[in-house]
Design a protein around this motif. Structure first.
Motif, PDB file in Angstrom:
ATOM      1  N   GLY A 213       0.785  -1.224   0.000  1.00 28.70           N
ATOM      2  CA  GLY A 213       0.000   0.000   0.000  1.00 28.70           C
ATOM      3  C   GLY A 213       0.818   1.275   0.000  1.00 28.70           C
ATOM      4  N   ARG A 214       2.095   1.202  -0.402  1.00 32.24           N
ATOM      5  CA  ARG A 214       2.949   2.388  -0.486  1.00 32.24           C
ATOM      6  C   ARG A 214       3.497   2.539  -1.908  1.00 32.24           C
ATOM      7  N   PRO A 215       2.604   2.691  -2.905  1.00 33.11           N
ATOM      8  CA  PRO A 215       3.068   2.740  -4.294  1.00 33.11           C
ATOM      9  C   PRO A 215       3.973   3.935  -4.597  1.00 33.11           C
ATOM     10  N   HIS A 216       3.730   5.084  -3.953  1.00 30.85           N
ATOM     11  CA  HIS A 216       4.603   6.239  -4.199  1.00 30.85           C
ATOM     12  C   HIS A 216       6.038   5.946  -3.764  1.00 30.85           C
ATOM     13  N   LEU A 217       6.185   5.327  -2.600  1.00 32.29           N
ATOM     14  CA  LEU A 217       7.514   4.959  -2.114  1.00 32.29           C
ATOM     15  C   LEU A 217       8.142   3.911  -3.020  1.00 32.29           C
ATOM     16  N   ALA A 218       7.322   3.018  -3.548  1.00 35.77           N
ATOM     17  CA  ALA A 218       7.816   2.002  -4.477  1.00 35.77           C
ATOM     18  C   ALA A 218       8.390   2.649  -5.733  1.00 35.77           C
ATOM     19  N   VAL A 219       7.711   3.663  -6.241  1.00 28.55           N
ATOM     20  CA  VAL A 219       8.207   4.370  -7.426  1.00 28.55           C
ATOM     21  C   VAL A 219       9.547   5.033  -7.130  1.00 28.55           C
ATOM     22  N   GLU A 220       9.670   5.633  -5.977  1.00 27.49           N
ATOM     23  CA  GLU A 220      10.930   6.278  -5.610  1.00 27.49           C
ATOM     24  C   GLU A 220      12.060   5.263  -5.522  1.00 27.49           C
ATOM     25  N   LEU A 221      11.766   4.072  -4.971  1.00 29.28           N
ATOM     26  CA  LEU A 221      12.807   3.057  -4.842  1.00 29.28           C
ATOM     27  C   LEU A 221      13.250   2.533  -6.201  1.00 29.28           C
ATOM     28  N   VAL A 222      12.318   2.282  -7.110  1.00 32.45           N
ATOM     29  CA  VAL A 222      12.717   1.763  -8.420  1.00 32.45           C
ATOM     30  C   VAL A 222      13.457   2.838  -9.221  1.00 32.45           C
ATOM     31  N   ARG A 223      13.119   4.090  -9.003  1.00 36.54           N
ATOM     32  CA  ARG A 223      13.875   5.163  -9.658  1.00 36.54           C
ATOM     33  C   ARG A 223      15.282   5.271  -9.094  1.00 36.54           C
ATOM     34  N   ASP A 224      15.398   5.074  -7.789  1.00 34.48           N
ATOM     35  CA  ASP A 224      16.715   5.087  -7.170  1.00 34.48           C
ATOM     36  C   ASP A 224      17.554   3.930  -7.697  1.00 34.48           C
ATOM     37  N   ALA A 225      16.903   2.801  -7.940  1.00 33.59           N
ATOM     38  CA  ALA A 225      17.618   1.654  -8.514  1.00 33.59           C
ATOM     39  C   ALA A 225      18.191   1.997  -9.884  1.00 33.59           C
ATOM     40  N   GLN A 226      17.460   2.770 -10.654  1.00 34.15           N
ATOM     41  CA  GLN A 226      17.926   3.158 -11.985  1.00 34.15           C
ATOM     42  C   GLN A 226      19.106   4.123 -11.920  1.00 34.15           C
ATOM     43  N   ARG A 227      19.225   4.820 -10.803  1.00 33.90           N
ATOM     44  CA  ARG A 227      20.352   5.754 -10.638  1.00 33.90           C
ATOM     45  C   ARG A 227      21.563   5.087  -9.986  1.00 33.90           C
ATOM     46  N   THR A 228      21.452   3.809  -9.636  1.00 33.64           N
ATOM     47  CA  THR A 228      22.528   3.092  -8.957  1.00 33.64           C
ATOM     48  C   THR A 228      23.541   2.582  -9.977  1.00 33.64           C
ATOM     49  N   HIS A 229      24.633   3.323 -10.152  1.00 38.06           N
ATOM     50  CA  HIS A 229      25.683   2.961 -11.108  1.00 38.06           C
ATOM     51  C   HIS A 229      25.098   2.672 -12.485  1.00 38.06           C
ATOM     52  N   ALA A 251       0.259   1.737 -10.916  1.00 40.62           N
ATOM     53  CA  ALA A 251      -0.388   1.309  -9.677  1.00 40.62           C
ATOM     54  C   ALA A 251      -0.744   2.496  -8.786  1.00 40.62           C
ATOM     55  N   VAL A 252      -0.004   3.592  -8.919  1.00 40.27           N
ATOM     56  CA  VAL A 252      -0.299   4.792  -8.128  1.00 40.27           C
ATOM     57  C   VAL A 252      -1.657   5.354  -8.510  1.00 40.27           C
ATOM     58  N   GLY A 253      -1.937   5.325  -9.829  1.00 37.12           N
ATOM     59  CA  GLY A 253      -3.230   5.814 -10.291  1.00 37.12           C
ATOM     60  C   GLY A 253      -3.150   7.210 -10.874  1.00 37.12           C
ATOM     61  N   PRO A 254      -4.210   7.984 -10.733  1.00 34.96           N
ATOM     62  CA  PRO A 254      -4.276   9.328 -11.323  1.00 34.96           C
ATOM     63  C   PRO A 254      -3.071  10.172 -10.931  1.00 34.96           C
ATOM     64  N   GLY A 255      -2.583  10.901 -11.920  1.00 41.74           N
ATOM     65  CA  GLY A 255      -1.444  11.773 -11.679  1.00 41.74           C
ATOM     66  C   GLY A 255      -0.127  11.186 -12.131  1.00 41.74           C
ATOM     67  N   MET A 256      -0.093   9.870 -12.371  1.00 44.75           N
ATOM     68  CA  MET A 256       1.160   9.227 -12.769  1.00 44.75           C
ATOM     69  C   MET A 256       1.060   8.574 -14.143  1.00 44.75           C
ATOM     70  N   GLU A 257      -0.036   8.839 -14.844  1.00 50.39           N
ATOM     71  CA  GLU A 257      -0.228   8.188 -16.140  1.00 50.39           C
ATOM     72  C   GLU A 257       0.868   8.574 -17.129  1.00 50.39           C
ATOM     73  N   SER A 258       1.183   9.849 -17.221  1.00 53.07           N
ATOM     74  CA  SER A 258       2.196  10.282 -18.184  1.00 53.07           C
ATOM     75  C   SER A 258       3.562   9.702 -17.830  1.00 53.07           C
ATOM     76  N   ALA A 259       3.859   9.596 -16.540  1.00 51.19           N
ATOM     77  CA  ALA A 259       5.136   9.014 -16.116  1.00 51.19           C
ATOM     78  C   ALA A 259       5.184   7.534 -16.478  1.00 51.19           C
ATOM     79  N   ALA A 260       4.060   6.842 -16.343  1.00 52.13           N
ATOM     80  CA  ALA A 260       4.004   5.425 -16.694  1.00 52.13           C
ATOM     81  C   ALA A 260       4.244   5.237 -18.186  1.00 52.13           C
ATOM     82  N   ARG A 261       3.608   6.065 -18.988  1.00 56.88           N
ATOM     83  CA  ARG A 261       3.778   5.943 -20.440  1.00 56.88           C
ATOM     84  C   ARG A 261       5.208   6.281 -20.862  1.00 56.88           C
ATOM     85  N   ALA A 262       5.795   7.279 -20.232  1.00 62.60           N
ATOM     86  CA  ALA A 262       7.167   7.653 -20.561  1.00 62.60           C
ATOM     87  C   ALA A 262       8.140   6.534 -20.204  1.00 62.60           C
TER      88      ALA A 262
END
Length: 377
Positions: A213-229, A251-262
């Motif tokens: 139930g913490r999808p916003h935090l999940a997005v931050e973690l996967v983005r941090d993974a992409q910045r790891t070396h 999974a976050v829902g409204p407000g993140m659609e464009s980020a998902a598509r990108a």
């Protein structure tokens, strides 16, 4: 009990009678002698109420049935570590670990590959004991490996096996175990000096947060993974992380659609068109154009995009039959896509197929998704 038999049973939607039936069937298939159904009914009730201790014999039946460890099943404290009896014993273990990189690491990798194949075809629930023993052997070897030349190969093998064990635990509904296995994978990846395995473990661990139930935090973690070396990550791993970001954004829902598509577009651009499914140095990831097509359909279905249907049916036509659990998810996606269009009969049909496959693999995670979708019909 730390988690308890009752919680494990109800997570699968099983009544006590169903559990007893499964126990007796398991025992009959393996020619094991167990109590009668009437006696088992008393045992199960007393086990769940803490009035009777689950013996090793019955724990050996319940663990593979429910996909649980002893700690989760019985609440036992972790077994104490074996005591090192003097310097000679310590040096003996160190000497043995020093030779593992040449003699045993290929066997560790082969065992992980076997468990991975069994997992995707049959599910994770019956592999708990094998996986725990496999990880314990590698952790023991790493504990007594001294020099980097001996530690790195073992740590790399442990990182890959730990992410597999973590995903299996998440699928079985053992969230705490999943989180701890990902932490073990990250520590092993750091010991191995492997940014690939570290980023992959972070990316998969994000799904634990999303499921919790913490999808916003999940997005931050996967983005941090992409910045790891990033400069040391393979193109296929980068594509995998981008696709994971797309799914988590959806999974976050409204407000993140464009980020998902990108993120989906980025995954498509990054994925190598080499006809391969895995990188030689990153065997934990399966990703080719067919897998990405299924993933794209999943994200688009979550976004309510009508084009999801075409992607999903094309993926279904091309699906690898050995990926049984993934096929369950694909039918869930198709059910969700049909629901969005008000096509209830088609939604029910795919949901029934998803339920059968989820039950076949013992996937608590997909069973929960099936129940959520069922509630919308």
């Amino acid at each position: 009990m730390a988690k308890g038999l009752r919680a494990l049973r109800t997570a699968r939607g099983w009544s006590q009678d169903r559990l007893i039936h499964e126990m007796r069937r398991f025992a009959e298939q393996r020619l094991l002698d167990i109590a009668s159904a009437a006696s088992l009914k008393t045992y199960v009730s007393e086990w769940e109420n803490g009035r009777r201790t689950i013996t090793d014999r019955y724990a050996g039946i319940l663990r593979p049935l429910l996909g649980a460890t002893d700690v989760e099943l019985r609440g036992d404290a972790e077994a104490p570590e074996s005591q090192v009896d003097g310097y000679s014993d310590l040096l003996s273990r160190i000497d043995a670990a020093g030779s593992l990189s040449e003699s045993m690491v290929p066997s560790f990798l082969a065992q992980t590959e076997l468990l991975r194949t069994m997992d995707r075809q049959m599910g994770a629930t019956g592999l708990v004991d094998q996986m725990n023993g496999h990880l314990a052997a590698m952790e023991e070897a790493l504990t007594f490996a001294v020099l980097p030349g001996a530690r790195k190969p073992i740590a790399t093998a442990l990182a890959g096996a730990s992410t597999l064990a973590a995903w299996q635990a998440l699928d079985a509904g053992a969230v705490d175990r999943a989180w701890r296995r990902y932490e073990l994978a990250k520590k092993a990846a750091l010991d191995a000096e492997s940014p690939l395995y570290l980023a992959h473990a972070m990316g998969e661990q994000a799904y634990v947060l999303a499921d919790a139930g913490r999808p916003h935090l999940a997005v931050e973690l996967v983005r941090d993974a992409q910045r790891t070396h990033t400069e040391r990550q393979s193109p296929r791993l980068r594509a995998w992380l981008a696709a994971a970001e797309a799914e988590l954004c959806a999974a976050v829902g409204p407000g993140m659609e464009s980020a998902a598509r990108a993120a989906l577009e980025r995954a498509t651009e990054l994925l190598p068109d080499d006809g391969e499914t895995r990188d030689a140095d990153m065997l934990s990831i399966f990703l080719n154009t067919g897998h990405l097509m299924r993933w794209r359909g999943n994200v688009l279905a979550k976004l309510g995009d009508a084009s999801a249907m075409e992607e999903l049916y094309a993926s279904l036509d091309r699906a690898d039959e050995s990926f049984v659990r993934a096929t369950s998810g694909l039918h869930c996606d198709l059910s969700q896509a049909h629901l969005a269009r008000g096509e209830l009969d088609d939604a029910r049909s795919h949901l029934q197929k998803a339920r059968l496959l989820a039950n076949r693999t013992g996937s608590v995670r997909f069973r929960r998704r099936v129940e959520l979708l069922t509630g919308r019909l």
